[in-house]
Each structure stands twice: as C-alpha cells, then as structure tokens.
Design a protein around this motif. Sequence first.
Motif, PDB file in Angstrom:
ATOM      1  N   ILE A   8       0.835  -1.184   0.000  1.00 45.06           N
ATOM      2  CA  ILE A   8       0.000   0.000   0.000  1.00 45.06           C
ATOM      3  C   ILE A   8       0.875   1.240   0.000  1.00 45.06           C
ATOM      4  O   ILE A   8       1.871   1.303   0.685  1.00 45.06           O
ATOM      5  N   PHE A  12      -2.301   6.231  -0.930  1.00 46.53           N
ATOM      6  CA  PHE A  12      -3.565   5.570  -0.580  1.00 46.53           C
ATOM      7  C   PHE A  12      -3.916   5.871   0.861  1.00 46.53           C
ATOM      8  O   PHE A  12      -5.044   6.203   1.185  1.00 46.53           O
ATOM      9  N   CYS A  16      -7.278   8.345   2.683  1.00 47.27           N
ATOM     10  CA  CYS A  16      -8.277   7.815   3.596  1.00 47.27           C
ATOM     11  C   CYS A  16      -8.466   8.708   4.820  1.00 47.27           C
ATOM     12  O   CYS A  16      -9.322   8.438   5.659  1.00 47.27           O
ATOM     13  N   ASP A 185     -14.772   4.397  -9.819  1.00 51.47           N
ATOM     14  CA  ASP A 185     -13.618   5.241  -9.506  1.00 51.47           C
ATOM     15  C   ASP A 185     -13.823   6.598 -10.182  1.00 51.47           C
ATOM     16  O   ASP A 185     -13.479   6.789 -11.354  1.00 51.47           O
ATOM     17  N   LYS A 202     -13.508   8.143  -4.540  1.00 48.71           N
ATOM     18  CA  LYS A 202     -13.189   7.071  -3.600  1.00 48.71           C
ATOM     19  C   LYS A 202     -12.614   7.610  -2.294  1.00 48.71           C
ATOM     20  O   LYS A 202     -12.770   6.982  -1.242  1.00 48.71           O
ATOM     21  N   PHE A 206     -13.412   6.191   1.371  1.00 50.37           N
ATOM     22  CA  PHE A 206     -12.376   5.714   2.282  1.00 50.37           C
ATOM     23  C   PHE A 206     -12.467   6.418   3.631  1.00 50.37           C
ATOM     24  O   PHE A 206     -12.254   5.801   4.683  1.00 50.37           O
ATOM     25  N   PRO A 216      -7.066   0.379   6.140  1.00 49.64           N
ATOM     26  CA  PRO A 216      -6.623  -0.306   4.923  1.00 49.64           C
ATOM     27  C   PRO A 216      -5.568  -1.354   5.243  1.00 49.64           C
ATOM     28  O   PRO A 216      -4.719  -1.145   6.105  1.00 49.64           O
ATOM     29  N   GLN A 220      -2.475  -4.190  -1.043  1.00 50.04           N
ATOM     30  CA  GLN A 220      -3.723  -4.096  -1.793  1.00 50.04           C
ATOM     31  C   GLN A 220      -3.625  -4.904  -3.079  1.00 50.04           C
ATOM     32  O   GLN A 220      -2.579  -4.912  -3.741  1.00 50.04           O
ATOM     33  N   ALA A 231     -10.505  -1.931  -3.119  1.00 51.46           N
ATOM     34  CA  ALA A 231      -9.755  -1.628  -1.896  1.00 51.46           C
ATOM     35  C   ALA A 231     -10.146  -2.619  -0.808  1.00 51.46           C
ATOM     36  O   ALA A 231     -11.298  -3.060  -0.734  1.00 51.46           O
TER      37      ALA A 231
END
Length: 249
Positions: A8, A12, A16, A185, A202, A206, A216, A220, A231
Amino acid sequence: MRAGIIAISLSFASTCVATATVPAQEHGKGHSAAEENKRFRNPDLDVKEYIGRFESDSREIYARRREIVEAVGLRPGMAVADVGAGTGLFAWMFAEKVGPEGTVYAVEIAPAFLKYIDDQARQRGLARVVKPVRGTQEATNLAPGSIDVAFICATYHHFEHPEKVLASIRRALRPGGRLVIIDFDLRKDSSDFVREHARAAKEVYFGEIRAAGFAPVEAQPALPLKDNFLAVFRRTEPDARSSGASEKQ
C-alpha cells in the motif's frame, strides 16, 4: 510477496484521512442514492433484464470477475457476506471457494433479487451454502461475529446511510475480518457513465470507512480496472491496554 499484490502506498493511506478537500468536480452528478434505489424495491422487478445488464462482458466487473474472486482471498470453510448480491453472480463463485462447509450470505434490499437467488440456490444444490438475507438501508441484518469477509461490489454508492450499514458490517465481522469494496472510480477523466452513477470520489468513501472502524490492509490487490477501484480494509480492534485501563477507572 505474492504475485498480484502490491504494498500500500502513502498516497492511498493519505486519501483515507481527509474527505473535506475532495474537489467539487470529483463528486457525482447523477441521481441520489434514494432515487436510484426506488426501482429495486419493486417486487415485480425484471430480474432477467438485470442479468443482461450485470452479466455482460462489456461490464468491467463481469469481465474481471475471476480476478476479483481471487483477490477476495476466500478459503474453504469461510463465511462471506455479498452485500448487494444482485443477481448472485459472485455468490455462486464464492460458494465454490468456501465449499460445503462455508457460508455465503447474499444480502439484498431487492425482494425480486432475493427470490431469484433463493430459487437458484435450490436449483444448484447450494441451499445449505448460499443463504439470502433481506437487508435494509440501515442494516445488513447479519448476526454479530458471523462472517470473515464482507464484500461490497457496485453497491456502496447505493448506500443511503453508509455509516449505519458500515456499523452493521463491522458488528457482523469477526475480529480481524476484512471488508472488500469495489465501486466506481470517480476521477477527472472518468467516463460520463461513471460520473452519472458515482456518488463521490473514492477518497470520500475511504474516509467514511475509516471513520466506521476500519483500516486499509498493508497490501492491496493490483487489478487492471479502469472504471472501478478495489480496496481492502480490516476491522480495527480496540487497543487492549487502553480498554483495560478504561475498565479500571
């Protein structure tokens, strides 16, 4: 590291954290979730029409269905909830993975889809494995601690009360349980179709998922998806030391 898995990235993780900074152009321009959901409450919904829509190679999710199932990482004996099971596409594939000792809960708000899945489960000899569950916009109606994995595919943007549904999913997951989500997405270069159907980018999703008690996973699945993202999150657990200290106070 297993093939098809990537670590990850910091980007990412950072997406989140905050949701308020998502640009306005990355919010969907289609109908509200409540408007979209009205048709699914019709008990006379034409299921065959939706089979044609959902189970077509022109649909990215269907074309990549086998890769998606592998990314979910099911094993024999597991219990998985397909939240928003639709026509049962993934329910049957999950049933093959969990085997006769496993369970697939096909959660749906649409009575026509539930009836179809129930009928198909009997015809396919999978009634002991695939179990239809009538959900609502506030709860999955799954028993606490009953599942190892929750799978939400092309359904999250339909949630009218995502915080309530996520809380219900978290209760249903066993400690360390995983949440796998696939949805549109929404990006600056997204197609008109995605913009019409996505509720938000997204990053917004998240943020909602993290706020509901999920984090997460460290790796991934890497799938070549164009219109959708995949995800994986894990249910977070209270810090044992913190909870113990609180109990003594």
